[in-house]
Scaffold this active site. Structure first.
Site, PDB file in Angstrom:
ATOM      1  CE1 TYR A 149       9.404   0.314  -3.676  1.00 51.41           C
ATOM      2  CE2 TYR A 149       7.115  -0.166  -4.195  1.00 51.41           C
ATOM      3  CZ  TYR A 149       8.271  -0.436  -3.478  1.00 51.41           C
ATOM      4  OH  TYR A 149       8.281  -1.466  -2.559  1.00 51.41           O
TER       5      TYR A 149
HETATM    6  N1  NDP Z   1       8.457  -8.834  -2.473  1.00 51.16           N
HETATM    7  C1  NDP Z   1       9.523  -8.212  -1.967  1.00 51.16           C
HETATM    8  O1  NDP Z   1      10.678  -8.709  -2.039  1.00 51.16           O
HETATM    9  C2  NDP Z   1       9.346  -6.894  -1.284  1.00 51.16           C
HETATM   10  C3  NDP Z   1       8.081  -6.425  -0.947  1.00 51.16           C
HETATM   11  N2  NDP Z   1       7.955  -5.215  -0.303  1.00 51.16           N
HETATM   12  C4  NDP Z   1       6.608  -4.745   0.061  1.00 51.16           C
HETATM   13  O2  NDP Z   1       5.929  -5.800   0.731  1.00 51.16           O
HETATM   14  C5  NDP Z   1       4.536  -5.800   0.344  1.00 51.16           C
HETATM   15  C6  NDP Z   1       4.181  -7.140  -0.271  1.00 51.16           C
HETATM   16  O3  NDP Z   1       5.044  -7.381  -1.393  1.00 51.16           O
HETATM   17  P1  NDP Z   1       4.575  -8.421  -2.532  1.00 51.16           P
HETATM   18  O4  NDP Z   1       3.873  -9.552  -1.900  1.00 51.16           O
HETATM   19  O5  NDP Z   1       5.749  -8.665  -3.421  1.00 51.16           O
HETATM   20  O6  NDP Z   1       3.492  -7.525  -3.275  1.00 51.16           O
HETATM   21  P2  NDP Z   1       2.772  -7.766  -4.701  1.00 51.16           P
HETATM   22  O7  NDP Z   1       3.560  -7.046  -5.753  1.00 51.16           O
HETATM   23  O8  NDP Z   1       2.482  -9.197  -4.858  1.00 51.16           O
HETATM   24  O9  NDP Z   1       1.415  -6.909  -4.480  1.00 51.16           O
HETATM   25  C7  NDP Z   1       0.525  -7.275  -3.453  1.00 51.16           C
HETATM   26  C8  NDP Z   1      -0.876  -7.032  -3.920  1.00 51.16           C
HETATM   27  O10 NDP Z   1      -1.120  -5.639  -4.053  1.00 51.16           O
HETATM   28  C9  NDP Z   1      -2.291  -5.535  -4.832  1.00 51.16           C
HETATM   29  N3  NDP Z   1      -2.384  -4.227  -5.477  1.00 51.16           N
HETATM   30  C10 NDP Z   1      -1.480  -3.661  -6.299  1.00 51.16           C
HETATM   31  N4  NDP Z   1      -1.940  -2.469  -6.737  1.00 51.16           N
HETATM   32  C11 NDP Z   1      -3.173  -2.305  -6.191  1.00 51.16           C
HETATM   33  C12 NDP Z   1      -4.172  -1.299  -6.274  1.00 51.16           C
HETATM   34  N5  NDP Z   1      -3.986  -0.206  -7.011  1.00 51.16           N
HETATM   35  N6  NDP Z   1      -5.323  -1.474  -5.589  1.00 51.16           N
HETATM   36  C13 NDP Z   1      -5.517  -2.568  -4.828  1.00 51.16           C
HETATM   37  N7  NDP Z   1      -4.616  -3.564  -4.702  1.00 51.16           N
HETATM   38  C14 NDP Z   1      -3.460  -3.427  -5.380  1.00 51.16           C
HETATM   39  C15 NDP Z   1      -2.215  -6.646  -5.872  1.00 51.16           C
HETATM   40  O11 NDP Z   1      -3.518  -7.181  -6.017  1.00 51.16           O
HETATM   41  P3  NDP Z   1      -3.943  -8.106  -7.265  1.00 51.16           P
HETATM   42  O12 NDP Z   1      -2.855  -9.160  -7.384  1.00 51.16           O
HETATM   43  O13 NDP Z   1      -5.260  -8.688  -6.853  1.00 51.16           O
HETATM   44  O14 NDP Z   1      -3.991  -7.190  -8.471  1.00 51.16           O
HETATM   45  C16 NDP Z   1      -1.227  -7.643  -5.273  1.00 51.16           C
HETATM   46  O15 NDP Z   1      -1.772  -8.924  -5.080  1.00 51.16           O
HETATM   47  C17 NDP Z   1       4.371  -4.618  -0.608  1.00 51.16           C
HETATM   48  O16 NDP Z   1       3.908  -3.488   0.085  1.00 51.16           O
HETATM   49  C18 NDP Z   1       5.765  -4.401  -1.140  1.00 51.16           C
HETATM   50  O17 NDP Z   1       5.964  -3.061  -1.584  1.00 51.16           O
HETATM   51  C19 NDP Z   1       9.033  -4.422  -0.020  1.00 51.16           C
HETATM   52  C20 NDP Z   1      10.295  -4.845  -0.356  1.00 51.16           C
HETATM   53  C21 NDP Z   1      10.530  -6.123  -0.953  1.00 51.16           C
HETATM   54  N1  LIG Z   2       4.597  -4.412  -4.551  1.00 49.74           N
HETATM   55  C1  LIG Z   2       5.852  -4.878  -4.629  1.00 49.74           C
HETATM   56  N2  LIG Z   2       6.852  -4.156  -4.117  1.00 49.74           N
HETATM   57  C2  LIG Z   2       8.117  -4.633  -4.232  1.00 49.74           C
HETATM   58  C3  LIG Z   2       8.391  -5.841  -4.862  1.00 49.74           C
HETATM   59  C4  LIG Z   2       7.290  -6.588  -5.383  1.00 49.74           C
HETATM   60  O1  LIG Z   2       7.462  -7.679  -5.956  1.00 49.74           O
HETATM   61  N3  LIG Z   2       6.059  -6.059  -5.241  1.00 49.74           N
HETATM   62  N4  LIG Z   2       9.661  -6.311  -4.980  1.00 49.74           N
HETATM   63  C5  LIG Z   2      10.682  -5.591  -4.558  1.00 49.74           C
HETATM   64  C6  LIG Z   2      12.052  -6.148  -4.816  1.00 49.74           C
HETATM   65  O2  LIG Z   2      12.189  -7.416  -4.197  1.00 49.74           O
HETATM   66  C7  LIG Z   2      13.174  -5.256  -4.366  1.00 49.74           C
HETATM   67  O3  LIG Z   2      13.201  -5.208  -2.971  1.00 49.74           O
HETATM   68  C8  LIG Z   2      14.490  -5.846  -4.871  1.00 49.74           C
HETATM   69  O4  LIG Z   2      15.545  -4.992  -4.473  1.00 49.74           O
HETATM   70  C9  LIG Z   2      10.524  -4.277  -3.900  1.00 49.74           C
HETATM   71  N5  LIG Z   2       9.145  -3.910  -3.760  1.00 49.74           N
END
Ligand code: NDP
Ligand SMILES: Nc1nc2c(c(=O)[nH]1)N=C([C@H](O)[C@@H](O)CO)CN2
Length: 237
Positions: A149
């Site tokens: 990742y």
């Molecule tokens: N949440 C956090 O604390 C953190 C988030 N981030 C980054 O911020 C962004 C948003 O995070 P978050 O809201 O938690 O994300 P999620 O884990 O909720 O994923 C967002 C969406 O990505 C879609 N997705 C996943 N795999 C695929 C695929 N193969 N093809 C198409 N769509 C896909 C899913 O769609 P569906 O639900 O319809 O399957 C999901 O709704 C991400 O890029 C994440 O890596 C970074 C650090 C911390």
């Molecule tokens: N696609 C996602 N990416 C990440 C998620 C998640 O929920 N969906 N969550 C994290 C964590 O919050 C991480 O930052 C904790 O240290 C990272 N990326």
């Protein structure tokens, strides 16, 4: 001429959904991609958000989405590459497929969409056009439990630099690198405590801070090739 829409991939839930709703609040037309249909999408549709199905786990799926996108709009104000899978590393037979899955959603999809939608951004009648990549704190710091990742997010961070150079001066390309922003639904208080302790500010802020960063980039007219660290001072611990 009506305003060109902003595309957010993976906009059905959590951070992407929050930003889609806030962009609507600010008067932007919004397109989101989603992978799984669910009732929660209807509320976005009722606000006029265009919802396009997309599965970025294969090149064919990415290209199918690009075709749907081009059939939907002839211009874009911005693209936010938010779709993401937070898959832990697997060992054995599945390790390679796991790595490839993360490469496709975090690198191949943004790469192909940026290349194939360049003319849509150029067709935007507004002076500012933006691409924003959602990366991660671990892109620059590594992760012992999410190696693939983190590597795929590092690749996306590098694509920020290349596309910023290639698309200047008409399109800005930047990234937001969050650390913990919001918990997963299965995370308990013990996990939350550990997560809070990882940052100097000791909080789990929620999605509003991501929208503040996105708004800053969209409103800036002198920012490109930058990754905004949104980590609460985690790098200080
Ligand atoms: N949440 C956090 O604390 C953190 C988030 N981030 C980054 O911020 C962004 C948003 O995070 P978050 O809201 O938690 O994300 P999620 O884990 O909720 O994923 C967002 C969406 O990505 C879609 N997705 C996943 N795999 C695929 C695929 N193969 N093809 C198409 N769509 C896909 C899913 O769609 P569906 O639900 O319809 O399957 C999901 O709704 C991400 O890029 C994440 O890596 C970074 C650090 C911390
Ligand atoms: N696609 C996602 N990416 C990440 C998620 C998640 O929920 N969906 N969550 C994290 C964590 O919050 C991480 O930052 C904790 O240290 C990272 N990326």
């Amino acid at each position: 001429m009506s305003a060109a829409p902003i595309l957010i991939t993976g906009g059905a839930q959590r951070l992407g959904r929050h930003c889609a709703e806030r962009l609507c609040d600010d008067g932007h037309p919004v397109i989101i991609s989603y992978r799984r249909e669910r009732p929660a999408l209807d509320a976005l549709r009722e606000r006029g958000v265009i919802t396009l199905p997309a599965d970025f786990s294969s090149e064919a799926g990415i290209r199918d989405f690009i075709t749907r996108l081009r059939d939907t709009t002839d211009a874009l104000r911005a693209i936010v590459h938010n779709a993401s899978d937070w898959l832990p590393d697997t060992l054995g037979e599945e390790a390679g497929a796991n790595f490839e899955q993360l490469f496709r959603v975090h690198m191949l999809a943004p790469y192909l969409i940026n290349l194939e939608a360049h003319d849509l951004l150029e067709a935007c009648g507004e002076p500012l056009r933006d691409i924003v990549h959602m990366t991660d704190y671990v892109a620059a710091h590594g992760s012992r439990k999410h190696l693939a990742y983190a590597a795929s997010k590092a690749g996306l961070e590098n694509l920020t630099l290349s596309f910023a150079a290639r698309y200047a001066p008409t399109i800005q390309v930047n990234a937001i690198a969050p650390a913990m922003i919001m918990l997963g639904e299965d995370d308990d208080e013990a996990y939350a405590e550990k997560a809070r302790a990882k940052s100097a500010l000791g909080t789990i802020p929620g999605p509003g801070v991501v929208y503040e960063s996105l708004r800053y980039l969209l409103d800036s007219r002198y920012m490109t090739g930058v990754t905004l660290p949104l980590d609460g001072g985690r790098h200080l611990r």
